[in-house]
Every structure is written in C-alpha cells, then in structure tokens.
Design an enzyme around this catalytic site. Structure first.
Site, PDB file in Angstrom:
ATOM      1  N   LYS A 113       1.078  -0.816  -0.401  1.00  0.00           N
ATOM      2  CA  LYS A 113       0.144   0.109   0.358  1.00  0.00           C
ATOM      3  C   LYS A 113       0.668   1.540  -0.020  1.00  0.00           C
ATOM      4  O   LYS A 113       0.073   2.613   0.141  1.00  0.00           O
ATOM      5  CB  LYS A 113      -1.177  -0.023   1.437  1.00  0.00           C
ATOM      6  CG  LYS A 113      -2.060  -1.194   1.170  1.00  0.00           C
ATOM      7  CD  LYS A 113      -2.995  -1.293   1.308  1.00  0.00           C
ATOM      8  CE  LYS A 113      -4.051  -1.865   0.474  1.00  0.00           C
ATOM      9  NZ  LYS A 113      -4.070  -3.156   1.874  1.00  0.00           N
ATOM     10  N   LYS A 192      -7.509 -17.720  -9.110  1.00  0.00           N
ATOM     11  CA  LYS A 192      -7.372 -18.482  -8.026  1.00  0.00           C
ATOM     12  C   LYS A 192      -9.242 -17.281  -7.080  1.00  0.00           C
ATOM     13  O   LYS A 192      -9.916 -16.278  -6.979  1.00  0.00           O
ATOM     14  CB  LYS A 192      -6.731 -17.378  -6.681  1.00  0.00           C
ATOM     15  CG  LYS A 192      -6.766 -18.362  -5.146  1.00  0.00           C
ATOM     16  CD  LYS A 192      -6.006 -16.748  -4.609  1.00  0.00           C
ATOM     17  CE  LYS A 192      -6.059 -17.763  -3.085  1.00  0.00           C
ATOM     18  NZ  LYS A 192      -6.943 -16.253  -2.590  1.00  0.00           N
ATOM     19  N   LYS A 195     -12.767 -13.026  -2.481  1.00  0.00           N
ATOM     20  CA  LYS A 195     -13.174 -11.925  -2.500  1.00  0.00           C
ATOM     21  C   LYS A 195     -13.527 -11.431  -2.798  1.00  0.00           C
ATOM     22  O   LYS A 195     -13.921 -10.850  -4.039  1.00  0.00           O
ATOM     23  CB  LYS A 195     -14.059 -11.716  -0.920  1.00  0.00           C
ATOM     24  CG  LYS A 195     -14.425 -12.947   0.083  1.00  0.00           C
ATOM     25  CD  LYS A 195     -14.255 -13.016   1.446  1.00  0.00           C
ATOM     26  CE  LYS A 195     -13.790 -13.577   2.203  1.00  0.00           C
ATOM     27  NZ  LYS A 195     -13.311 -14.536   2.033  1.00  0.00           N
TER      28      LYS A 195
HETATM   29  P1  ADP Z   1     -10.655 -14.254   0.038  1.00  0.00           P
HETATM   30  O1  ADP Z   1      -8.964 -14.242  -1.050  1.00  0.00           O
HETATM   31  O2  ADP Z   1     -11.225 -14.763  -0.232  1.00  0.00           O
HETATM   32  O3  ADP Z   1     -10.104 -12.880   0.820  1.00  0.00           O
HETATM   33  P2  ADP Z   1      -8.911 -14.998   2.083  1.00  0.00           P
HETATM   34  O4  ADP Z   1      -7.658 -14.886   1.970  1.00  0.00           O
HETATM   35  O5  ADP Z   1      -9.653 -14.811   3.180  1.00  0.00           O
HETATM   36  O6  ADP Z   1      -9.539 -15.562   1.098  1.00  0.00           O
HETATM   37  O7  ADP Z   1      -8.512 -16.862   2.850  1.00  0.00           O
HETATM   38  C1  ADP Z   1      -8.783 -17.111   4.060  1.00  0.00           C
HETATM   39  C2  ADP Z   1      -8.489 -18.917   3.956  1.00  0.00           C
HETATM   40  O8  ADP Z   1      -8.908 -19.157   2.823  1.00  0.00           O
HETATM   41  C3  ADP Z   1      -6.913 -18.771   3.594  1.00  0.00           C
HETATM   42  O9  ADP Z   1      -6.525 -19.906   4.477  1.00  0.00           O
HETATM   43  C4  ADP Z   1      -6.831 -19.182   2.147  1.00  0.00           C
HETATM   44  O10 ADP Z   1      -4.651 -19.521   1.753  1.00  0.00           O
HETATM   45  C5  ADP Z   1      -8.197 -19.878   2.224  1.00  0.00           C
HETATM   46  N1  ADP Z   1      -8.084 -19.974   0.679  1.00  0.00           N
HETATM   47  C6  ADP Z   1      -8.921 -18.680   0.012  1.00  0.00           C
HETATM   48  N2  ADP Z   1      -9.644 -19.185  -1.348  1.00  0.00           N
HETATM   49  C7  ADP Z   1      -8.364 -19.662  -1.381  1.00  0.00           C
HETATM   50  C8  ADP Z   1      -8.949 -20.671  -3.248  1.00  0.00           C
HETATM   51  N3  ADP Z   1      -9.369 -20.440  -4.115  1.00  0.00           N
HETATM   52  N4  ADP Z   1      -8.023 -22.040  -3.203  1.00  0.00           N
HETATM   53  C9  ADP Z   1      -7.290 -22.651  -1.910  1.00  0.00           C
HETATM   54  N5  ADP Z   1      -8.073 -21.849  -0.529  1.00  0.00           N
HETATM   55  C10 ADP Z   1      -8.052 -20.505  -0.024  1.00  0.00           C
END
Ligand code: ADP
Ligand code: TRP
Length: 325
Positions: A113, A192, A195
């Site tokens: 950032k 990937k 959110k």
């Molecule tokens: P996002 O990318 O949706 O914001 P987070 O970063 O909050 O997700 O991740 C929360 C948990 O879910 C972490 O442990 C992350 O490794 C797992 N996770 C998130 N997206 C994936 C994905 N596409 N495949 C596998 N694990 C994921």
C-alpha cells in the site's frame, strides 16, 4: 499436546475456496485428540479494511455460521470472536512498544500500500503486531496459515524473541504450519477463487442463485459436438474437487468424447454442489437465521479464551514489572 491456533478475517462470506482450502483442513486438524485448538474470527483486523462495524458484524455472523455448518465442534475447539477478548488490545499495545519501526515498514501488508500512504491507517501499519498478540496471548505452539501469512508469523517470532531476550520465559515461540501444498481452487473466471476478485461460488446461496453462479462459469467457445479438454475446463476443475473418483472420470470422458456441452457439465456440477453440501446448507440456514444461537457459541468460546488470555497477560505484566494488580 500441541496448542493449535488460527484466525480468519471477517471480510465477507466464506466461499468454496475458503471451505476446501481452510475450513475443512482446520476442522480435520482439530479432531486429533492430541491437539487443543483455538479458532477465532479476526473482526478487529477486518476494521483495517472495512470501516462500517455493521458490515463487519454481518460478515462475522456469516463466517461463524459457515464454520459451524461445516462441522466445527465447539466442545473440542475454542471458537471465539477476537474483539470479545479485550486482553488482546492491551497485549498488542505492549508489543507495539517493543516492535522496531523498520520491521513493520518491511511487512508485505504495508509495502503493498506504500504507493498511497494517505490511505494507510496506523491500524494497517501495525496489523502484524495485533496478529502477534493474537498468537502470543494463548501460548500457541502451532499456527496453520496460508503462504501469504508466513512473514507475519516470522515477525511474531521476532517480536516474542526480542521480548524474551529482555524478559526471559515470557512467551512461547510459535511454529507456523504453512500449507504450501494446499491446492488453489479456481473461481468462475479461472483465477484463484477470492472475495477480492468477486469470482467466487458461495455454496450457501439459495438454490436459484447458486445455479445462476455455476452457469456463469467461463468456458471456451467450443460447440456441443466438439471434444473438449477437461484439464483446461474450469467446470471440470471445480467438479473434480467435490465429486467422487468415478463421477470425476465420467465427466472427463464425456468432455473428451464430444457431444457433451458445457451447459450440461455446469448442470451436473450444480447438482453435485447441491447434493454434496445438502446437510451443510441446511445447517448454515439454521445458524444464519438464529443469530442468538451463534452469539451464544461465540460468547461461550470467549469465556474459555479469556481463561487463558487473562493469566498470560498477567504473566507479561509481571515479567515487565508493569502496573501489577
Ligand atoms: P479471500 O481471497 O477470499 O479473501 P482469504 O484471503 O480471506 O480469502 O483466505 C481465507 C483462507 O481461505 C486462507 O487460509 C486461504 O488460504 C484460503 N483460501 C482462500 N481462497 C482460496 C482458494 N481459492 N483456494 C484454496 N484456499 C483458499
Ligand atoms: N491475518 C490473517 C489473514 O488475513 C488472519 C489472522 C489474524 C490470523 N490473526 C491471526 C491468522 C493469528 C493466524 C493467527 O488470513
């Protein structure tokens, strides 16, 4: 006996990627009787990006409902909301006073950032210190996290090590458990599932909306008749994560043989999601509409968490010789 602790931000609803990549593995780990597990929803961390408390509360409720629906056993796991344990803020402050500025300047979460400093709050800057407090407050031994959190764990160990150097025996140095091999679940656009890309499948959506989401998975322009490459087909990639081996093979063969359209494959995937998660979908709705039930679970969890956090904070104050009560 190892104490395992991990946290998850309440930045939105939990999608299929979160479920397969984080929720299910953590629940599996918590079933091992040799482990004692702590799991919390990091709503204070979410405040670094979401400035509306009501939105965070809503996300926390949906996140807690998802964990409970997926089978988290609150008898075996101390399941709580970060902000219900005020000791964490005091410990974070104490640790802040022992954290060198350059260490935080080096954090990826801040560096990403740095081009727009006006947008960086002090909270975002000290994000890793609150995370260190989350971990050290519970004498955690093992912290399962994704690769992106590795640096935060190293900082936690550095901060604890520096404090221990001055006040020996205060903190337990946690080990990280980095799930390098965890597969990355693709989203509906092939990137990937996340959110932040808004490309996710929320398996708890009402039936019609879930179907619409599955139908919007991106495919190439091959006609129904043409044979298709299963490995590059996102519908198949997602299907193979939830389907049994035979079903998986069947879709692969169908795609490769031709005369099998993407629309049909999507319908099969949709039906699979509906059947594979039928029980969890029902449980999710049960928790989601019953706020007080979820609140109760979180409050009970916070009481158990405070049984640990109180004595640890007292130990920190004692070793520091600070305002002893
Ligand atoms: P996002 O990318 O949706 O914001 P987070 O970063 O909050 O997700 O991740 C929360 C948990 O879910 C972490 O442990 C992350 O490794 C797992 N996770 C998130 N997206 C994936 C994905 N596409 N495949 C596998 N694990 C994921
Ligand atoms: N920063 C973590 C994430 O975004 C969430 C988190 C906060 C956490 N405190 C923690 C994870 C303590 C493990 C331990 O995913």
């Amino acid at each position: 006996m190892a104490r395992i602790l991990t946290g998850t931000q309440s930045s939105g609803r939990q999608h299929l990627g979160n479920i397969l990549g984080a929720i299910q593995p953590a629940i599996e780990l918590s079933k091992d009787p040799k482990n004692e597990s702590f799991l919390f929803i990091a709503d204070l961390h979410s405040l670094t990006s979401i400035k509306d408390g009501k939105v965070i509360n809503e996300n926390t409720h949906a996140t807690a409902s998802a964990w409970l629906a997926m089978g988290l056993d609150t008898e075996k796991t101390v399941f709580y909301r970060q902000s219900d344990v005020p000791e964490v803020c005091e410990l974070a402050w104490i640790l802040n006073c022992f954290t060198p500025f350059p260490m935080l300047e080096n954090a990826h979460s801040f560096k990403d950032k740095v081009s727009n400093l006006a947008e960086v709050s002090a909270g975002l800057f000290t994000y890793p210190v609150l995370m260190a407090a989350d971990i050290l407050l519970y004498d955690a031994n093992l912290v399962p996290v994704g690769k992106d959190q590795k640096q935060h764990l190293e900082m936690t160990r550095d901060i604890a090590g520096a404090f221990n150097h001055r006040y020996p025996g205060t903190f337990i140095l946690p080990e990280s458990k980095i799930s390098e091999e965890t597969m990355t679940i693709p989203g509906i656009d092939g990137r990937k599932m996340s959110k932040s890309y808004n490309n996710y499948i929320d398996i708890f959506l009402p039936e019609k909306e879930l179907r619409k989401k599955v139908m919007s998975i991106v495919t190439d322009a091959k006609t129904v008749e043409e044979p298709k490459n299963a490995d590059s087909c996102i519908v198949y990639q997602i299907y193979s994560l939830v389907a049994g081996q035979d079903e998986d093979l069947e879709m692969r063969r169908n795609l490769e043989a031709g005369n099998y359209g993407y629309g049909t494959a999507k319908q099969v995937l949709f039906e699979k999601l509906m059947s594979a998660f039928a029980y969890e979908r029902e449980k999710f709705n049960h928790f989601y509409i019953d706020r007080s039930k979820v609140e109760n679970e979180l409050k009970k969890g916070a009481e158990k968490a405070r049984d640990v956090s109180g004595p640890v904070l007292a130990r920190v104050r004692k070793n520091l010789g600070f305002n002893l009560k």
